[in-house]
Scaffold this motif. Structure first.
Motif, PDB file in Angstrom:
ATOM      1  N   ILE A 129       5.258  25.465  25.947  1.00 42.81           N
ATOM      2  CA  ILE A 129       6.478  25.085  25.253  1.00 42.81           C
ATOM      3  C   ILE A 129       7.627  25.221  26.249  1.00 42.81           C
ATOM      4  CG2 ILE A 129       8.143  25.656  23.450  1.00 42.81           C
ATOM      5  CD1 ILE A 129       5.870  26.760  21.784  1.00 42.81           C
ATOM      6  N   PHE A 130       8.386  24.146  26.406  1.00 47.64           N
ATOM      7  CA  PHE A 130       9.590  24.148  27.236  1.00 47.64           C
ATOM      8  C   PHE A 130      10.773  23.870  26.321  1.00 47.64           C
ATOM      9  CE2 PHE A 130       6.343  23.260  30.306  1.00 47.64           C
ATOM     10  CZ  PHE A 130       6.815  23.720  31.514  1.00 47.64           C
ATOM     11  N   LEU A 131      11.692  24.790  26.224  1.00 43.55           N
ATOM     12  CA  LEU A 131      12.889  24.595  25.428  1.00 43.55           C
ATOM     13  C   LEU A 131      13.902  23.826  26.266  1.00 43.55           C
ATOM     14  CD1 LEU A 131      14.548  25.249  22.880  1.00 43.55           C
ATOM     15  CD2 LEU A 131      15.315  27.315  24.055  1.00 43.55           C
ATOM     16  N   ILE A 132      14.428  22.755  25.713  1.00 42.71           N
ATOM     17  CA  ILE A 132      15.435  21.943  26.390  1.00 42.71           C
ATOM     18  C   ILE A 132      16.698  21.979  25.540  1.00 42.71           C
ATOM     19  CG2 ILE A 132      16.046  19.622  27.157  1.00 42.71           C
ATOM     20  CD1 ILE A 132      13.020  19.100  27.514  1.00 42.71           C
ATOM     21  N   LYS A 133      17.814  22.343  26.146  1.00 45.41           N
ATOM     22  CA  LYS A 133      19.059  22.448  25.395  1.00 45.41           C
ATOM     23  C   LYS A 133      20.052  21.323  25.656  1.00 45.41           C
ATOM     24  CE  LYS A 133      19.141  27.445  24.962  1.00 45.41           C
ATOM     25  NZ  LYS A 133      19.955  28.630  25.181  1.00 45.41           N
ATOM     26  N   ASN A 134      19.903  20.619  26.773  1.00 46.26           N
ATOM     27  CA  ASN A 134      20.884  19.590  27.106  1.00 46.26           C
ATOM     28  C   ASN A 134      20.261  18.596  28.083  1.00 46.26           C
ATOM     29  OD1 ASN A 134      21.145  20.728  29.789  1.00 46.26           O
ATOM     30  ND2 ASN A 134      22.424  22.318  28.873  1.00 46.26           N
ATOM     31  N   PRO A 135      20.948  17.503  28.364  1.00 43.12           N
ATOM     32  CA  PRO A 135      20.378  16.486  29.262  1.00 43.12           C
ATOM     33  C   PRO A 135      20.042  17.024  30.655  1.00 43.12           C
ATOM     34  CG  PRO A 135      22.197  15.544  28.041  1.00 43.12           C
ATOM     35  CD  PRO A 135      22.201  17.024  27.747  1.00 43.12           C
TER      36      PRO A 135
END
Length: 168
Positions: A129-135
């Protein structure tokens, strides 16, 4: 970064200009948006970035290693997280620890038992799981995983664009 980049940089400039000059500010020297902060702060600025490190070796999704020279001492760092962005996170934390007189050896040895928080390159039985918060974070994650993806792999992308999470 939440918000328009120039607006955020201007707010940081306002903020650091009000700090007590006894404060030490750490800046990622590889981010040109942060270089301007030095003009607005009257205290000591310490910089970290890729110029402090050599021999970066990636180890797929299991991590990376690199050599770090600090105070004329060369250290080999085995970071249990993949991606250049995690190297920057490590450097920021490491230099902050150095400024606080933490033991260099204890900081490095703590990496041996480090486990990422939920969603931060968390390894599960079926994958990661990779959490991505912004571009910008999305770009970093995709650059990290792209060389590892095989034709039989599956990639699930889930977007939560609720107002509390921003509207990237």
């Amino acid at each position: 970064r939440y918000g328009e980049v120039d607006k955020v940089v201007n707010r940081w400039c306002e903020t650091v200009s009000k700090l007590d000059p006894k404060t030490i500010v750490l800046i990622n020297a590889d981010d040109p948006n942060l270089a301007i902060l030095k003009k607005y702060f009257k205290g000591k600025v310490r910089e970290f970035g890729k110029r402090n490190i050599k021999n970066i070796k990636t180890k797929g999704l299991t991590g990376s290693s690199f050599d770090l020279t600090i105070n004329d001492i060369r250290l080999t760092i085995n970071l249990p997280l993949p991606g250049l962005y995690h190297i920057y996170d490590f450097l920021a934390a490491f230099y902050a620890g150095c400024e606080l007189d933490f033991s260099t050896q204890k900081m490095i040895s703590s990496l041996k038992t480090f486990q990422p928080a939920f969603g931060r390159v968390e390894k599960l039985d079926f994958g990661y799981i990779f959490l991505i918060k912004n571009p910008a974070g999305a770009t970093q994650v995709f650059q990290t995983i792209a060389p590892q993806i095989k034709s039989q792999d599956r990639l699930l992308l889930a977007l939560n664009d609720n107002l509390a999470d921003g509207t990237d």
